[in-house]
Scaffold this motif. Structure first.
Motif, mmCIF file in Angstrom:
data_model
loop_
_atom_site.group_PDB
_atom_site.id
_atom_site.type_symbol
_atom_site.label_atom_id
_atom_site.label_comp_id
_atom_site.label_asym_id
_atom_site.label_seq_id
_atom_site.Cartn_x
_atom_site.Cartn_y
_atom_site.Cartn_z
ATOM 1 N N ASP A 1 -33.325 1.089 30.751
ATOM 2 C CA ASP A 1 -32.103 0.919 29.944
ATOM 3 C C ASP A 1 -31.018 1.892 30.400
ATOM 4 N N GLU A 2 -31.427 3.151 30.665
ATOM 5 C CA GLU A 2 -30.463 4.161 31.122
ATOM 6 C C GLU A 2 -29.874 3.792 32.471
ATOM 7 N N VAL A 3 -30.737 3.356 33.397
ATOM 8 C CA VAL A 3 -30.275 2.964 34.730
ATOM 9 C C VAL A 3 -29.310 1.778 34.630
ATOM 10 N N ALA A 4 -29.657 0.800 33.798
ATOM 11 C CA ALA A 4 -28.780 -0.366 33.608
ATOM 12 C C ALA A 4 -27.435 0.060 33.027
ATOM 13 N N GLY A 5 -27.485 0.976 32.033
ATOM 14 C CA GLY A 5 -26.252 1.465 31.413
ATOM 15 C C GLY A 5 -25.373 2.220 32.395
ATOM 16 N N LEU A 6 -25.994 3.078 33.206
ATOM 17 C CA LEU A 6 -25.235 3.851 34.199
ATOM 18 C C LEU A 6 -24.667 2.942 35.291
ATOM 19 N N THR A 7 -25.432 1.921 35.680
ATOM 20 C CA THR A 7 -24.960 0.966 36.694
ATOM 21 C C THR A 7 -23.733 0.211 36.191
ATOM 22 N N THR A 8 -23.803 -0.222 34.927
ATOM 23 C CA THR A 8 -22.669 -0.928 34.316
ATOM 24 C C THR A 8 -21.442 -0.014 34.234
ATOM 25 N N ARG A 9 -21.693 1.236 33.838
ATOM 26 C CA ARG A 9 -20.586 2.199 33.719
ATOM 27 C C ARG A 9 -19.949 2.456 35.082
ATOM 28 N N LEU A 10 -20.783 2.561 36.124
ATOM 29 C CA LEU A 10 -20.292 2.811 37.477
ATOM 30 C C LEU A 10 -19.438 1.640 37.965
ATOM 31 N N GLU A 11 -19.894 0.434 37.688
ATOM 32 C CA GLU A 11 -19.131 -0.769 38.070
ATOM 33 C C GLU A 11 -17.777 -0.784 37.361
ATOM 34 N N LYS A 12 -17.804 -0.429 36.069
ATOM 35 C CA LYS A 12 -16.565 -0.410 35.282
ATOM 36 C C LYS A 12 -15.589 0.631 35.828
ATOM 37 N N ILE B 1 -17.014 9.015 38.599
ATOM 38 C CA ILE B 1 -17.844 8.168 39.464
ATOM 39 C C ILE B 1 -18.873 9.015 40.209
ATOM 40 N N ALA B 2 -18.425 10.162 40.731
ATOM 41 C CA ALA B 2 -19.342 11.055 41.462
ATOM 42 C C ALA B 2 -20.452 11.559 40.544
ATOM 43 N N GLN B 3 -20.067 11.966 39.323
ATOM 44 C CA GLN B 3 -21.054 12.463 38.355
ATOM 45 C C GLN B 3 -22.026 11.359 37.943
ATOM 46 N N THR B 4 -21.455 10.165 37.679
ATOM 47 C CA THR B 4 -22.289 9.033 37.246
ATOM 48 C C THR B 4 -23.234 8.597 38.367
ATOM 49 N N SER B 5 -22.728 8.586 39.598
ATOM 50 C CA SER B 5 -23.561 8.203 40.748
ATOM 51 C C SER B 5 -24.722 9.175 40.921
ATOM 52 N N GLU B 6 -24.422 10.456 40.769
ATOM 53 C CA GLU B 6 -25.471 11.480 40.897
ATOM 54 C C GLU B 6 -26.527 11.307 39.806
ATOM 55 N N LYS B 7 -26.046 11.067 38.591
ATOM 56 C CA LYS B 7 -26.964 10.870 37.463
ATOM 57 C C LYS B 7 -27.786 9.597 37.668
ATOM 58 N N LEU B 8 -27.135 8.537 38.161
ATOM 59 C CA LEU B 8 -27.824 7.270 38.416
ATOM 60 C C LEU B 8 -28.915 7.443 39.476
#
Length: 259
Positions: free
Chosen positions: A44-55, A132-139
């Motif tokens: 769920d977290e990975v899906a949420g972060l992926t969606t956020r990154l796309e947005k 984006i950089a922070q989200t990518s790292e977290k993802l």
């Protein structure tokens, strides 16, 4: 269908056998523990972060388009200024000159406003790129953790799934040999204690896992296997150590063959 236990001893053996099988099933499920839930949460977290990154990437793309639009507007305003400046050279009176001057001033203000917007857009874009950089790292971290947990879970499932399914069938077979009244009591006790032990053996004069000593006379009655005896402190069904050892050896052999 399994033969119903008739004598008290047969009933005790059947109950203890069922307990040993169910305890092994509990052990297997405890090995998995919270892993399935952890894996689902991580997914769920990975899906949420992926969606956020796309947005965020889409938002950056939108801002880049806005910057491009404003730069085009600036070029258009500059062309207008050049046009009005050239026209001023051919004016016939002050009124026309002043009118063109106002147009030039207006176009200049529009350029300044567009440059201000570009500056704001770029600041917004920089902020989003940091996100984006922070989200990518977290993802990346969550994806790596998910992969590790999935491998861990798959390893446990591969190792124990076949055994667990076979044990569940065995549990049903052994439960069928126990009369409903005793089976209901077993289930009630098992569901009411933390360690899920409804039938325990006597160890060092006390019921397994308990510090309460069982009187010698009661121990003699338990060893006689003439009636179902329970621990007055925990309510668990009691069996003597000799019977427990015999049944453990039998059930261990059955479990070994299931692996």
């Amino acid at each position: 269908m399994a033969k119903k236990a008739e004598t008290v001893e047969e009933k005790l053996r059947a109950l203890y056998d069922l307990q040993l099988i169910d305890s092994r099933i509990d052990e297997i499920r405890n090995m998995r523990g919270e892993l399935p839930l952890e894996v689902e949460d991580l997914k769920d977290e990975v899906a949420g972060l992926t969606t956020r990154l796309e947005k965020l990437n889409n938002e950056v793309q939108t801002v880049e388009e806005q910057v491009k639009t404003k730069k085009n507007e600036i070029e258009s305003h500059k062309e207008s200024i050049k046009k009005y400046t050239d026209q001023q050279k051919d004016v016939r009176n002050n009124r026309e000159f002043n009118s063109l001057t106002k147009e030039i001033e207006y176009q200049t203000l529009e350029i300044e406003l567009a440059e201000k917007h570009i500056k704001e857009f770029k600041a917004n874009m920089e902020y989003k790129k940091n996100l984006i950089a922070q989200t990518s790292e977290k993802l990346d971290t969550k994806t790596s953790h998910l992969k590790h947990k999935e491998n861990e879970l798959n390893g446990i499932l591969t190792e124990t799934e076949r055994e667990e399914k076979a044990l569940v069938v065995k549990s049903e077979e052994f439960a069928a040999a126990i009369e409903d009244r005793l089976l209901n009591a077993y289930t009630r006790i098992r569901n009411g204690v933390k360690n899920r032990l409804a039938v325990v053996s006597i160890e060092r004069g006390a019921s397994a896992g308990s510090f309460f000593t069982i009187p010698p006379q009661v121990q003699v009655e338990i060893a006689a296997r003439k009636k179902i005896m329970t621990d007055e402190h925990s309510g668990r069904i009691l069996v003597d150590a000799a019977l427990a050892a015999e049944e453990r050896e039998k059930i261990d052999a059955i479990i070994k063959n299931l692996k």
